[in-house]
Design a protein around this motif. Sequence first.
Motif, PDB file in Angstrom:
ATOM      1  N   ALA A 214       0.833   3.887  -2.628  1.00 54.02           N
ATOM      2  CA  ALA A 214       0.431   5.314  -2.463  1.00 54.02           C
ATOM      3  C   ALA A 214       1.522   6.269  -2.916  1.00 54.02           C
ATOM      4  CB  ALA A 214       0.259   5.438  -0.812  1.00 54.02           C
ATOM      5  N   GLY A 215       2.554   5.835  -3.212  1.00 53.89           N
ATOM      6  CA  GLY A 215       3.624   6.586  -3.952  1.00 53.89           C
ATOM      7  C   GLY A 215       4.080   7.672  -2.887  1.00 53.89           C
ATOM      8  N   THR A 216       4.907   7.438  -1.942  1.00 53.19           N
ATOM      9  CA  THR A 216       5.438   8.328  -1.122  1.00 53.19           C
ATOM     10  C   THR A 216       6.347   9.414  -1.903  1.00 53.19           C
ATOM     11  OG1 THR A 216       7.107   6.860  -0.477  1.00 53.19           O
ATOM     12  CG2 THR A 216       5.303   6.870   0.975  1.00 53.19           C
ATOM     13  N   GLY A 217       6.042  10.472  -2.059  1.00 54.82           N
ATOM     14  CA  GLY A 217       6.710  11.680  -2.578  1.00 54.82           C
ATOM     15  C   GLY A 217       6.843  11.555  -4.014  1.00 54.82           C
TER      16      GLY A 217
ATOM     17  N   LEU B 172      -3.176  13.908  -9.797  1.00 56.08           N
ATOM     18  CA  LEU B 172      -4.279  13.528  -9.085  1.00 56.08           C
ATOM     19  C   LEU B 172      -4.691  14.820  -8.496  1.00 56.08           C
ATOM     20  CD1 LEU B 172      -3.521  10.402  -7.050  1.00 56.08           C
ATOM     21  CD2 LEU B 172      -5.436  10.978  -8.216  1.00 56.08           C
TER      22      LEU B 172
ATOM     23  N   LEU C 217      -8.839  16.073  -9.271  1.00 52.92           N
ATOM     24  CA  LEU C 217      -9.754  16.345  -8.240  1.00 52.92           C
ATOM     25  C   LEU C 217     -10.350  17.684  -8.284  1.00 52.92           C
ATOM     26  CD1 LEU C 217      -7.957  14.763  -5.200  1.00 52.92           C
ATOM     27  CD2 LEU C 217      -9.900  13.989  -6.532  1.00 52.92           C
TER      28      LEU C 217
ATOM     29  N   PHE D  88       0.700  -1.236  -0.064  1.00 51.42           N
ATOM     30  CA  PHE D  88      -0.104   0.105  -0.091  1.00 51.42           C
ATOM     31  C   PHE D  88       0.843   1.229   0.115  1.00 51.42           C
ATOM     32  CE2 PHE D  88      -3.771   2.094  -0.139  1.00 51.42           C
ATOM     33  CZ  PHE D  88      -4.169   2.670   0.847  1.00 51.42           C
ATOM     34  N   THR D  89       1.739   1.045   0.549  1.00 52.10           N
ATOM     35  CA  THR D  89       2.829   2.311   0.917  1.00 52.10           C
ATOM     36  C   THR D  89       3.275   2.651  -0.347  1.00 52.10           C
ATOM     37  OG1 THR D  89       3.509   1.703   2.753  1.00 52.10           O
ATOM     38  CG2 THR D  89       4.837   3.266   2.011  1.00 52.10           C
TER      39      THR D  89
ATOM     40  N   CYS E  30     -12.849  17.652 -10.791  1.00 53.07           N
ATOM     41  CA  CYS E  30     -14.165  17.237 -10.462  1.00 53.07           C
ATOM     42  C   CYS E  30     -15.037  18.128  -9.638  1.00 53.07           C
ATOM     43  CB  CYS E  30     -14.092  15.919  -9.666  1.00 53.07           C
ATOM     44  SG  CYS E  30     -13.335  14.288 -10.141  1.00 53.07           S
ATOM     45  N   LEU E  31     -14.248  19.131  -9.036  1.00 55.59           N
ATOM     46  CA  LEU E  31     -15.122  20.167  -8.201  1.00 55.59           C
ATOM     47  C   LEU E  31     -15.695  21.031  -9.346  1.00 55.59           C
ATOM     48  CD1 LEU E  31     -12.879  21.194  -5.363  1.00 55.59           C
ATOM     49  CD2 LEU E  31     -14.840  19.996  -5.238  1.00 55.59           C
TER      50      LEU E  31
ATOM     51  N   ALA F 160       1.013  13.089  -7.534  1.00 53.34           N
ATOM     52  CA  ALA F 160       0.413  14.111  -6.936  1.00 53.34           C
ATOM     53  C   ALA F 160      -0.312  15.242  -7.532  1.00 53.34           C
ATOM     54  CB  ALA F 160       1.401  14.438  -5.760  1.00 53.34           C
TER      55      ALA F 160
END
Lengths: 526, 305
Positions: free
Chosen positions: A8-11, A19, A23, A4-5, A26-27, A16
């Motif tokens: 999730a792509g630390t850094g 994504l 988002l 999962f770590t 989407c707003l 990021a």
Amino acid sequence: MAAFTIAAGTGNWFSALALGVTLLKCLLIPTYHSTDFEVHRNWLAITHSLPISQWYYEATSEWTLDYPPFFAWFEYILSHVAKYFDQEMLNVRNLNYSSSRTLLFQRFSVIFMDVLFVYAVHECCKCIDGKKVGKELTEKPKFILSVLLLWNFGLLIVDHIHFQYNGFLFGLMLLSIARLFQKRHMEGAFFFAVLLHFKHIYLYVAPAYGVYLLRSYCFTANKPDGSIRWNSFSFVRVISLGLVVFLVSALSLGPFLALNQLPQVFSRLFPFKRGLCHAYWAPNFWALYNALDKVLSVIGLKLKFLDPNNIPKASMTSGLVQQFQHTVLPSVTPLTTLICTLIAILPSIFCLWFKPQGPRGFLRCLTLCALSSFMFGWHVHEKAILLAILPMSLLSVQKAGDASIFLILTTTGHYSLFPLLFTAPELPIKILLMLLFTIYSISSLKTLFRKEKPLFNWMETFYLLGLGPLEVCCEFVFPFTSWKVKYPFLPLLLTSVYCAVGITYAWFKLYVSVLIDPPVGKTKKQ
Amino acid sequence: ELYHSLPFFCFLLGKCFKKGLKGKGFVLLVKLACTVVASFVLCWLPFFTEREQTLQVLRRLFPVDRGLFEDKVANIWCSFNVFLKIRDILPRHIQLIMSFCFTFLSLLPACIRLTLQPSSKGFRLTLVSCALSFFLFSFQVHEKSILLVSLPVCLVLSEIPFMSTWFLLVSTFSLLPLLLKDELLMPSVVTTMAFFIACVTSFSIFEKTSEEELQLKSFSISVRKYLPCFTFLSRMIQYLFLISVITMVLLTLMTVTLDPPQKLPDLFSVLVCFVSCLNFLFFLVYFNIIIMWDSKSGRNQKKIS
């Protein structure tokens, strides 16, 4: 948990960024959308419910199909997903149908297709190897380029508020540019050919592609001083390029050729009955020309040089798109604009032929072609400025001179898109997003090039700062004055002319820098 | 703000005690008392004119007539009500006394600890646990009051990133019925995801799940004196997190897509409240544990006074 770590792509900053902007998109789903929304719904309906032979003849709605066949096939594929959202939107008779599910589907389709744009930006970042100013992530050229492209304000508001499918089309263009940088010329040519058959506005930059591929790909070597070596011409390469373009065009236009509908298709793609300028003048040369004409006519009336009866009553800035004559200066025909555009493009094409500088020279020529066509084209829409802004982003992170031209072009170009969103709820959104993007681009490029001379001189700073008071005047002060009734088009005119000055200046500066640049002296084996 | 008042009181009292009640501490105590009383009097002066006036203000501030809870809230009483309709069974004054007792009993240990050992970190953690106790056990709580708990949790975000992020996700989830009523589903989902991604990338929360990082080291050492096999605390918490997130996602999807059955029209909101309540109980236990087993706080290098 370890998996999962990693997932999730630390850094992992690129994911990021991508994504984050998704988002944000989407707003923006419930915001105002323009008539382009109805246009695309109509095309979904046409391609879904009618046979191919009817596609370019259907005229129930005023928004007829005026993009090349690949786009029509794209809408056809989308319509097969759309039927699970709302069957009613696929009915040709349902004009202006916009249920909440239709809205959701259309918006999500734009957001989803932007995946291609994200991939293209990723490929472009691999081609950038700018100098390493600092070790910090936010100072790397790759990071700055990713933000400038992924979070581009113009693309966000045109695609996700105004509603269009520019994201994946620009993705195709950036991908073909990246392939040319990576010396994969065949793929680059293929992607561009496909792009042309999606949206024919990219014909504006086709000369740059043609000349570059001919000069730097078909002639495989140069003489030591950089000029052309005629005996290194490679027939194989020319034939293979021609074959690629021919096959793509055959795939696109073939069915319509078989149905003998080519004239109809072309008349839909190139509608010359529209006027020189859109209802809101795109900030190009003709905007300045029109403004000069108006000023001269007003002066002429006041000084009694002109007879009031000879002047046509309708103004060119009323909301209609018909043909009008100029009063003082000579009128402009489509042929005139074509000749002006060709004359404007020629010097950059010559530079590309006689002083080839590899992919970077190609990119500058491409930007100049796009910008020149914007300056002198017939019935140019202000959204076309994005065609120049996005490729220029690639140039801006590599040279300080390009960065300053880019900033002027971008800030002015983005501001000229403001009249597209005229509703009150979108006012805070567009102002804040514009400020966000402008402040980031200026500060990051200034930091990147802090060791060179400052990016702006006092004149340019003054001009850019003048955009603030202009916006305040047009949006907040003007509606409360008495001129609103008498001259309702005044804010549009002011915006158009002010931005036209900035864009003309940027175009001129870019041209000068391309012409003055010294040619590369060493031999290059392509 | 009564939710947060007790930790303030205990912290300041603890500071006074530390300075010694015979000398500077007493002076500080008097100064604090005067400030508090003066500000109170200043605010309430217009309403002291009549006794009836004062009583009416109090009646409005503390609406005991409204009942133990209203609508659906992620409270102990609401969840308990699912099984045993205590709102209807017990008389009003018994409910009042019961909630009063439960609230105070649950926050007493942390407050006593804070009075005896006042520290900045302990203060913030006690803010969290007191507010959470109030939220879970108090009278006439509104769902929005979870924000009064979320705020102190944000203050400890940098020290316990994993648990704080988890808590903040659950608190947004507990507001789901309210957000759906306001048609804010898309913005809330998008902002929750953005917040989660921001926390993952800036705090690297998934790497900080060891016992040491979760501040549970001293606790697990003490437990291991009696149960030598208690080594799986960290893994257990990670699994609980996964289960919790999956449940929240599933419930959100179900609430949005499915229609509740005819006989139980409030099924989904009750389920949301129940699941959130269970999560909050777990957090109450967790925060109280780290407050009580925070053995190093007294001998901390940084002296904050």
